[in-house]
Design a protein around this motif. Sequence first.
Motif, PDB file in Angstrom:
ATOM      1  N   HIS A  49      -1.137   3.201   1.823  1.00 29.48           N
ATOM      2  CA  HIS A  49      -1.611   4.493   2.322  1.00 29.48           C
ATOM      3  C   HIS A  49      -0.481   5.521   2.304  1.00 29.48           C
ATOM      4  O   HIS A  49      -0.675   6.671   1.890  1.00 29.48           O
ATOM      5  N   ALA A  50       0.701   5.108   2.735  1.00 31.36           N
ATOM      6  CA  ALA A  50       1.856   6.013   2.739  1.00 31.36           C
ATOM      7  C   ALA A  50       2.301   6.341   1.322  1.00 31.36           C
ATOM      8  O   ALA A  50       2.677   7.487   1.018  1.00 31.36           O
ATOM      9  N   TRP A  51       2.256   5.355   0.426  1.00 24.15           N
ATOM     10  CA  TRP A  51       2.684   5.586  -0.955  1.00 24.15           C
ATOM     11  C   TRP A  51       1.723   6.514  -1.682  1.00 24.15           C
ATOM     12  O   TRP A  51       2.144   7.406  -2.429  1.00 24.15           O
ATOM     13  N   LEU A  52       0.412   6.335  -1.461  1.00 18.48           N
ATOM     14  CA  LEU A  52      -0.575   7.183  -2.123  1.00 18.48           C
ATOM     15  C   LEU A  52      -0.463   8.635  -1.675  1.00 18.48           C
ATOM     16  O   LEU A  52      -0.811   9.544  -2.437  1.00 18.48           O
ATOM     17  N   GLN A  53       0.020   8.842  -0.457  1.00 15.71           N
ATOM     18  CA  GLN A  53       0.177  10.206   0.030  1.00 15.71           C
ATOM     19  C   GLN A  53       1.090  11.015  -0.877  1.00 15.71           C
ATOM     20  O   GLN A  53       0.814  12.185  -1.176  1.00 15.71           O
ATOM     21  N   ASN A  54       2.167  10.405  -1.344  1.00 17.42           N
ATOM     22  CA  ASN A  54       3.098  11.122  -2.227  1.00 17.42           C
ATOM     23  C   ASN A  54       2.434  11.471  -3.556  1.00 17.42           C
ATOM     24  O   ASN A  54       2.622  12.568  -4.086  1.00 17.42           O
TER      25      ASN A  54
END
Length: 237
Positions: A140-145
């Motif tokens: 989820h955090a990686w997809l945000q970027n």
Amino acid sequence: MNRQRVWDLPIRLFHWSLVISIVFAYVSGQIGGNLIDWHGRAGFLIVGLIVFRIVWGLIGSPTARFASFVRGPGAIRAYLRGEWRGIGHNPIGALSVLGLLALVAAQATTGLFTNDDIAYQGPLADLVGKDQSDRFHSLHAWLQNGLLALVVLHVGAIVFYLHVKKENLVKPMITGWREVTPQAARASSTPAPRGGGFPAFIIAVLIAAGATYAAAGGLLPATPAAPAQPAAAAPAW
């Protein structure tokens, strides 16, 4: 100049609702604290909006339908040669739309299964277990970027069209209309956005509402209440 209908009302409502929801979800996620629950609610809304767009892309008006703007390499080459004369999403813009929809859908879906070990646990996290939920949190955090990068690219394309090609892409998404020369209006290969209609809109809204309800955990079995503990006996003295 002639006025040409481009976007129907459901598409415009979807577009700006998604913009507001993404901005709010990002800001509330960065602030955290008491806003983290609202961050999750924004995610439920985004799931519903994406489902609505998918359904409307199948039964909505012509310019909203995927079949009208998702084309193959031949259409992309024709567009790059300046031979494309349609309205709505051009063949390159169609790739951006599909990419944004896919990435936003993945971002919102992973949030349903994630947890941060502090203040928030997604409504579906218990379905996958703690270890898998932690992996969803990292994803989820990686997809945000990736989503931020695609949004910047999307906004950059809008600025490019406005200043280089002298075409305002934002105004038609507000009013539904664009101004074109009579020659361009006759050359447009995509029909005006008729179709869809109120029954199709109701169907899309109901399906989206069901998806939002499911995303919020509404279909999960109710957790049984813990049995009440018997009251301790009062001492005899």
